[in-house]
Design a protein around this motif. Structure first.
Motif, mmCIF file in Angstrom:
data_model
loop_
_atom_site.group_PDB
_atom_site.id
_atom_site.type_symbol
_atom_site.label_atom_id
_atom_site.label_comp_id
_atom_site.label_asym_id
_atom_site.label_seq_id
_atom_site.Cartn_x
_atom_site.Cartn_y
_atom_site.Cartn_z
ATOM 1 N N LYS A 265 -7.730 0.893 4.826
ATOM 2 C CA LYS A 265 -8.955 0.552 4.078
ATOM 3 C C LYS A 265 -8.917 -0.951 3.725
ATOM 4 O O LYS A 265 -9.913 -1.662 3.867
ATOM 5 N N ILE A 266 -7.737 -1.412 3.286
ATOM 6 C CA ILE A 266 -7.572 -2.845 2.958
ATOM 7 C C ILE A 266 -7.816 -3.688 4.213
ATOM 8 O O ILE A 266 -8.512 -4.703 4.187
ATOM 9 N N CYS B 219 0.851 -1.193 0.000
ATOM 10 C CA CYS B 219 0.000 0.000 0.000
ATOM 11 C C CYS B 219 0.884 1.240 0.000
ATOM 12 O O CYS B 219 1.959 1.230 0.594
ATOM 13 N N LYS B 220 0.379 2.303 -0.635
ATOM 14 C CA LYS B 220 1.270 3.470 -0.740
ATOM 15 C C LYS B 220 1.223 4.349 0.501
ATOM 16 O O LYS B 220 2.139 5.118 0.760
ATOM 17 N N ASN B 221 0.156 4.244 1.290
ATOM 18 C CA ASN B 221 0.099 5.047 2.519
ATOM 19 C C ASN B 221 -0.826 4.389 3.546
ATOM 20 O O ASN B 221 -1.478 3.375 3.264
ATOM 21 N N LYS B 222 -0.871 5.011 4.732
ATOM 22 C CA LYS B 222 -1.630 4.435 5.847
ATOM 23 C C LYS B 222 -3.133 4.370 5.530
ATOM 24 O O LYS B 222 -3.810 3.394 5.877
ATOM 25 N N GLU B 223 -3.637 5.384 4.838
ATOM 26 C CA GLU B 223 -5.079 5.427 4.537
ATOM 27 C C GLU B 223 -5.462 4.213 3.684
ATOM 28 O O GLU B 223 -6.427 3.509 3.973
ATOM 29 N N GLU B 224 -4.662 3.981 2.630
ATOM 30 C CA GLU B 224 -4.949 2.843 1.749
ATOM 31 C C GLU B 224 -4.812 1.524 2.538
ATOM 32 O O GLU B 224 -5.650 0.626 2.424
ATOM 33 N N ALA B 225 -3.765 1.452 3.355
ATOM 34 C CA ALA B 225 -3.498 0.218 4.117
ATOM 35 C C ALA B 225 -4.654 -0.087 5.071
ATOM 36 O O ALA B 225 -5.117 -1.224 5.191
#
Ligand code: PML
Length: 233
Positions: free
Chosen positions: A81-82, A73-79
């Motif tokens: 969400k996953i 993931c490119k950042n904490k937000e994306e991570a």
């Protein structure tokens, strides 16, 4: 078979720990553990405790490790969400996930928090949490993870914990490292061990949460998490 455990502290503060279950070769492992304690990045220990216990072969449970998948993931937000999507699939709702993230981001616990699906915290000591103990990985599993760049030394320790925890009926585990610069965390479920990069930012704290069913026998679960010997292949 013997269980060997090491924990080291400085001024009463925990700085490192390790454990394994082996068949012989006690001196080599003890030496290795002492070396590890003395060269740990977290500090210089003034107390090292080594515990060696004989185990009955018949009491040891052998399990295969959970399948490992890395999600970049490119950042904490994306991570996050996953992570949320994986946990939702296991019937864990958004409020509960929010609560779990707050617990791990707060940091400071030596062990895991246990949350049931009503959002109740079940660990008797909220500061200490539950430490999963009496686990070991085979040399083959360590080699497979390290040589093929599937993960790090931390992955090896974590896959052992996660595989035992899920085997004992925990629905899911959420984890980020309390090592500030280690930002890869994971979710474990019956479907696998999902390593998620950037699950926290650098310098943020970490922790572990186990999600369990409402009707779980919590005393039995805690006893087994701490005491039942497992070898993860
Ligand atoms: C991984 O790289 O597979 C994640 C490991 C998280 C380890 C948490 C810890 O520091 O104990």
């Amino acid at each position: 078979m013997f269980s060997i455990k090491m924990r080291a502290s400085e001024n009463g503060k925990h700085i490192s720990g390790a454990e394994t279950i082996i068949n012989g070769n006690i001196e080599t492992v003890v030496n290795e553990f002492i070396k590890r304690a003395l060269s740990h990045e977290n500090g210089a220990p003034d107390f090292i405790n080594i515990k060696i216990e004989k185990l009955d072969k018949n009491d040891i449970t052998y399990i295969n490790h959970l399948p490992i998948k890395t999600i970049n993931c490119k950042n904490k937000e994306e991570a996050r969400k996953i992570a949320k999507d994986i946990l939702n699939k296991e019937g864990i709702n958004d409020d509960l996930i929010e609560k779990a993230f707050k617990i791990i981001d707060n940091g400071g616990m030596r062990g895991a928090s246990i949350l049931n699906l009503k959002g109740e915290r079940l660990e008797p000591d909220k500061k200490r949490g539950i430490r999963v103990k009496n686990i070991s990985t085979t040399d083959e599993l360590k080699e497979k993870i390290l040589k093929n760049n599937i993960g790090t030394d931390r992955t090896v320790d974590a896959i052992a914990i996660a595989s035992k925890v899920i085997n004992l009926g925990v629905i899911a585990e959420l984890c980020t490292s309390d090592n500030k610069s280690y930002t890869t965390g994971y979710i474990a479920t019956k479907d696998g061990y999902f390593r998620i990069t950037n699950l926290k930012k650098e310098i943020e704290k970490g922790g572990r949460v186990f999600f369990v069913k409402n009707n779980i026998d919590i005393d039995d679960l805690i006893y087994k998490l701490e005491n039942k010997p497992y070898i993860v292949k």
